[in-house]
Design a protein around this motif. Sequence first.
Motif, PDB file in Angstrom:
ATOM      1  N   ASP A 199       0.864  -1.176   0.000  1.00 56.46           N
ATOM      2  CA  ASP A 199       0.000   0.000   0.000  1.00 56.46           C
ATOM      3  C   ASP A 199       0.907   1.235   0.000  1.00 56.46           C
ATOM      4  OD1 ASP A 199      -2.726   1.167   2.147  1.00 56.46           O
ATOM      5  OD2 ASP A 199      -2.144   1.684   0.127  1.00 56.46           O
ATOM      6  N   ARG A 200       1.456   1.534  -1.192  1.00 55.45           N
ATOM      7  CA  ARG A 200       2.562   2.479  -1.309  1.00 55.45           C
ATOM      8  C   ARG A 200       2.202   3.872  -0.811  1.00 55.45           C
ATOM      9  NH1 ARG A 200       2.320  -0.470  -6.037  1.00 55.45           N
ATOM     10  NH2 ARG A 200       4.068  -1.880  -6.422  1.00 55.45           N
ATOM     11  N   VAL A 201       0.969   4.314  -1.064  1.00 58.03           N
ATOM     12  CA  VAL A 201       0.602   5.679  -0.690  1.00 58.03           C
ATOM     13  C   VAL A 201      -0.542   5.669   0.335  1.00 58.03           C
ATOM     14  CG1 VAL A 201       1.416   6.723  -2.834  1.00 58.03           C
ATOM     15  CG2 VAL A 201      -0.911   5.832  -2.723  1.00 58.03           C
ATOM     16  N   GLU A 213      -5.489  -6.098   4.680  1.00 54.32           N
ATOM     17  CA  GLU A 213      -4.911  -7.399   5.013  1.00 54.32           C
ATOM     18  C   GLU A 213      -5.228  -8.421   3.932  1.00 54.32           C
ATOM     19  OE1 GLU A 213      -3.074 -10.614   6.707  1.00 54.32           O
ATOM     20  OE2 GLU A 213      -2.819  -8.471   7.145  1.00 54.32           O
ATOM     21  N   TRP A 214      -6.463  -8.418   3.432  1.00 49.98           N
ATOM     22  CA  TRP A 214      -6.821  -9.340   2.345  1.00 49.98           C
ATOM     23  C   TRP A 214      -5.982  -9.053   1.102  1.00 49.98           C
ATOM     24  CZ3 TRP A 214      -9.507  -7.367  -2.079  1.00 49.98           C
ATOM     25  CH2 TRP A 214      -9.730  -8.334  -3.067  1.00 49.98           C
ATOM     26  N   LEU A 215      -5.826  -7.796   0.723  1.00 47.11           N
ATOM     27  CA  LEU A 215      -5.028  -7.445  -0.447  1.00 47.11           C
ATOM     28  C   LEU A 215      -3.590  -7.935  -0.312  1.00 47.11           C
ATOM     29  CD1 LEU A 215      -6.360  -3.828  -1.103  1.00 47.11           C
ATOM     30  CD2 LEU A 215      -6.541  -5.761  -2.688  1.00 47.11           C
ATOM     31  N   SER A 216      -3.065  -7.939   0.922  1.00 48.99           N
ATOM     32  CA  SER A 216      -1.690  -8.370   1.131  1.00 48.99           C
ATOM     33  C   SER A 216      -1.499  -9.861   0.898  1.00 48.99           C
ATOM     34  CB  SER A 216      -1.232  -8.011   2.550  1.00 48.99           C
ATOM     35  OG  SER A 216      -1.822  -8.868   3.517  1.00 48.99           O
ATOM     36  N   THR A 217      -2.603 -10.634   0.855  1.00 50.51           N
ATOM     37  CA  THR A 217      -2.498 -12.076   0.596  1.00 50.51           C
ATOM     38  C   THR A 217      -2.512 -12.397  -0.890  1.00 50.51           C
ATOM     39  OG1 THR A 217      -4.892 -12.548   0.607  1.00 50.51           O
ATOM     40  CG2 THR A 217      -3.750 -12.498   2.751  1.00 50.51           C
ATOM     41  N   LEU A 218      -2.779 -11.406  -1.740  1.00 47.96           N
ATOM     42  CA  LEU A 218      -2.851 -11.620  -3.179  1.00 47.96           C
ATOM     43  C   LEU A 218      -1.488 -11.351  -3.823  1.00 47.96           C
ATOM     44  CD1 LEU A 218      -6.270  -9.878  -3.986  1.00 47.96           C
ATOM     45  CD2 LEU A 218      -5.830 -12.264  -3.359  1.00 47.96           C
ATOM     46  N   PRO A 219      -1.207 -11.988  -4.956  1.00 51.15           N
ATOM     47  CA  PRO A 219       0.120 -11.838  -5.567  1.00 51.15           C
ATOM     48  C   PRO A 219       0.429 -10.430  -6.049  1.00 51.15           C
ATOM     49  CG  PRO A 219      -1.347 -13.067  -7.003  1.00 51.15           C
ATOM     50  CD  PRO A 219      -2.036 -12.951  -5.681  1.00 51.15           C
ATOM     51  N   ASP A 220      -0.592  -9.683  -6.455  1.00 51.23           N
ATOM     52  CA  ASP A 220      -0.352  -8.327  -6.954  1.00 51.23           C
ATOM     53  C   ASP A 220      -1.438  -7.364  -6.489  1.00 51.23           C
ATOM     54  OD1 ASP A 220       1.254  -6.524  -8.263  1.00 51.23           O
ATOM     55  OD2 ASP A 220       0.403  -6.893 -10.254  1.00 51.23           O
ATOM     56  N   GLY A 221      -1.902  -7.555  -5.272  1.00 51.17           N
ATOM     57  CA  GLY A 221      -2.876  -6.646  -4.702  1.00 51.17           C
ATOM     58  C   GLY A 221      -4.125  -6.498  -5.552  1.00 51.17           C
TER      59      GLY A 221
END
Length: 236
Positions: free
Chosen positions: A25-27, A38-46
């Motif tokens: 979550d760069r920005v 947290e869910w996005l962090s489990t995916l290979p490319d958000g």
Amino acid sequence: MNAGKTRGPWPGPGHREKSPSRYRDRVGQFEGFPRTDEWLSTLPDGLDSYPEAVVKGSFVRGVLENPPEGFDLSRLPEPVQAMFDPLPLPSGWVPEAHMIALNGTLREAFFGSDEDYLDWGERNLRATLSGPLYRVIFAVLSPGRLSRGASKRWRALRRGTEREHLERNQNGNLGRITYPENLYERLYLDVLLRGLRTVYGLSGAKNPVVNVLEYTPTYAVTEVIYDRSKSRGPRI
């Protein structure tokens, strides 16, 4: 719904070991939405993961047509706001990762509990699926006929994921939903199961219920009962 993870006797597709995520979550776009982040962090490319998995644009439009109380688009993260500008066509396709992010951030921004969110989502789905685009698909079908054509009708609404039947019974069925690794966050799966309950109700099921018998990173085994006052019945 049964949130248990009891394994059944049905052979499931093999699933890979969890691969490292490139998501960052760069920005701080999802700051304030910890569950979705947290869910996005489990995916290979958000949010850009699995572009082949898509869902009909009518579900995005349904949020504006039947918004939650106090809805304010500006309260959602910018990538989610972008889904509405421009609005997708009802028959168009939207990446399902984006749709799941929309669902997750709606829950975190506007609802006090998962149950409140699921109740709203079920009303929203019923309104969408009762509309002219889908009424002809569901309204003329019995639960048994709906069950026999479940895979085809799933593909009418989604691509890149599958729903198949494992067993048909007099008063229900067993099925399996398969999806890319970690794509179907558990709350989103519950949204879809409320959707299954809705479509079986629209097809004439007396008092349907949908249970989760097994939930894994790549598939879920589900049980549909058309009339919850009875057992699923013998296999047919």
